[in-house]
Design an enzyme around this catalytic site. Structure first.
Site, PDB file in Angstrom:
ATOM      1  N   LYS A 178      -1.243  77.321   9.875  1.00 30.53           N
ATOM      2  CA  LYS A 178      -2.015  76.237   9.238  1.00 30.53           C
ATOM      3  C   LYS A 178      -2.304  75.118  10.227  1.00 30.53           C
ATOM      4  O   LYS A 178      -3.285  74.376  10.059  1.00 30.53           O
ATOM      5  CB  LYS A 178      -1.305  75.719   7.988  1.00 30.53           C
ATOM      6  CG  LYS A 178       0.140  75.285   8.159  1.00 30.53           C
ATOM      7  CD  LYS A 178       0.317  73.843   8.524  1.00 30.53           C
ATOM      8  CE  LYS A 178       1.788  73.477   8.610  1.00 30.53           C
ATOM      9  NZ  LYS A 178       2.030  72.084   9.040  1.00 30.53           N
ATOM     10  N   ASN A 237      -2.829  67.681  14.243  1.00 35.21           N
ATOM     11  CA  ASN A 237      -3.761  68.774  14.505  1.00 35.21           C
ATOM     12  C   ASN A 237      -5.163  68.415  14.013  1.00 35.21           C
ATOM     13  O   ASN A 237      -6.157  68.667  14.700  1.00 35.21           O
ATOM     14  CB  ASN A 237      -3.262  70.045  13.819  1.00 35.21           C
ATOM     15  CG  ASN A 237      -1.948  70.526  14.385  1.00 35.21           C
ATOM     16  OD1 ASN A 237      -1.901  71.181  15.416  1.00 35.21           O
ATOM     17  ND2 ASN A 237      -0.845  70.196  13.715  1.00 35.21           N
ATOM     18  N   GLU A 252       1.053  71.179  17.682  1.00 30.14           N
ATOM     19  CA  GLU A 252       1.578  72.540  17.584  1.00 30.14           C
ATOM     20  C   GLU A 252       0.492  73.597  17.475  1.00 30.14           C
ATOM     21  O   GLU A 252       0.646  74.720  17.954  1.00 30.14           O
ATOM     22  CB  GLU A 252       2.516  72.660  16.374  1.00 30.14           C
ATOM     23  CG  GLU A 252       3.731  71.746  16.411  1.00 30.14           C
ATOM     24  CD  GLU A 252       3.489  70.451  15.645  1.00 30.14           C
ATOM     25  OE1 GLU A 252       2.306  70.058  15.514  1.00 30.14           O
ATOM     26  OE2 GLU A 252       4.460  69.838  15.181  1.00 30.14           O
TER      27      GLU A 252
END
EC number: 1.1.1.94
Length: 334
Positions: free
Chosen positions: A195, A260, A285
């Site tokens: 995700k 993100n 990440e």
């Protein structure tokens, strides 16, 4: 339920949020950190101002920079450090642990070295020791500051047995923090990792003012490819439709609180992923995850057209507009 002695490795934002939940539930909570100023901040002022300014946390939470002291009488140990730090931390845990413990991981990512699951890698680190009693993973839509503010939150705990998962639910759950039990460690872990890459795409679309229709398309395609990826590792569809999957995806791919998502916006602003990453001082990440997921997809011939677009934007100098131009093409749903 009787009080548990719980150690959280790391004094980061999410570890602090979980410490607050567990202390609110009358458990004995100690945090291990390497920054002395943070340890003092928690012990003396009952706050973690690096992440939460002067917001107070439960006064019973203790902190230490001694791993031996942190593991003095631990029943449950929570790994609250980034993926890259886990191997080093596990070596210290094995050195100082006094007894077998229930290990709960909160780090997100995939196993780059073996192109597999992070959980398998972590359990391998503990092999040959008597430290690990059971392994679990904790994931779901839970922005740390909202948890510290005791706002309603629901996440998932994945354990090797449903009995252990339910037991841990009882340790964590209260009037503002709900935990749902499952045995699908693979599904929770893959959802938590992938995700983040999808969220980069969410930020890209937002920066282009693509609209809610396009964003809904992105979430749908992303969720489907997450499941296609997960099937290879035996993950269950129901997990991707639960808090760890759909819930966390909606949050991370839609919120400016997500690093993100903000990186995706920055990529559009500079029209260059490399420059955006150079200007972004925070760990994101989804960047590494996109690369490792690409390598796993190639190795096992998993069809991931959407993730390929994100990968090419991040690593092959493809312009971010390609996501907008291609997001509706080659649609494949479960």
């Amino acid at each position: 339920m009787s009080k548990k002695n719980i150690t959280i490795i790391g004094t980061g934002a999410y570890g602090t949020a979980l410490a607050n939940v567990l202390a609110d539930n009358d458990n004995n909570v100690i945090m291990y950190g390497i920054v002395e100023q943070q340890v003092d901040d928690i012990n003396i002022y009952h706050q973690n101002s690096v992440f939460f300014d002067n917001k107070k946390i439960n006064k019973t939470i203790r902190a230490t920079n001694s791993m031996a002291a942190a593991l003095e009488n631990t029943d449950i140990l929570i790994l609250g450090v980034p993926t890259a730090a886990i191997k080093h931390v596990v070596n210290d845990i094995i050195k100082y642990a006094k007894k077998p413990m229930d290990i709960i991981n909160t780090a997100k990512g995939l196993d780059e070295e073996n192109l597999g699951l992070l959980s398998d890698k972590i359990k391998k680190y503990f092999e040959g020791s008597n430290v690990i009693s059971t392994y679990s993973a904790l994931y779901g839509p839970s922005i740390a500051i909202e948890v510290v503010d005791r706002q309603p939150t629901a996440i998932m705990i994945a354990s090797e047995t449903i009995e252990k998962a339910k037991e841990l639910c009882n340790v964590f759950s209260n009037e503002y923090f709900y935990m749902y039990p499952t045995t699908d460690i693979a599904g929770c872990e893959i959802s938590a990792a992938l995700k983040n890459a999808i969220a980069i795409g969410g930020g890209i679309l937002k920066a282009y003012n693509a609209g809610d229709n396009a964003h809904a398309t992105l979430l749908t395609l992303g969720l489907n490819e997450m499941y296609e990826f997960g099937k290879h590792f035996g993950a269950k569809l129901e997990t991707f439709l639960n808090f760890a999957g759909l819930g966390d995806l909606i949050l991370t791919a839609s919120s400016k609180k997500s690093r993100n998502f903000r990186l995706g916006e920055r990529i559009v602003e500079l029209n260059d992923a490399k420059k955006a990453l150079e200007s972004f001082n925070l760990t994101v990440e989804g960047v590494e995850t996109a690369r490792i997921a690409h390598e796993i997809g190639v190795k096992y011939q998993i069809s991931m057209n959407f993730f390929e677009i994100i990968y090419n934007i991040l690593y092959n100098n493809v312009k971010p507009i390609s996501l907008l131009n291609n997001v509706f093409r080659d649609v494949k749903l479960v």
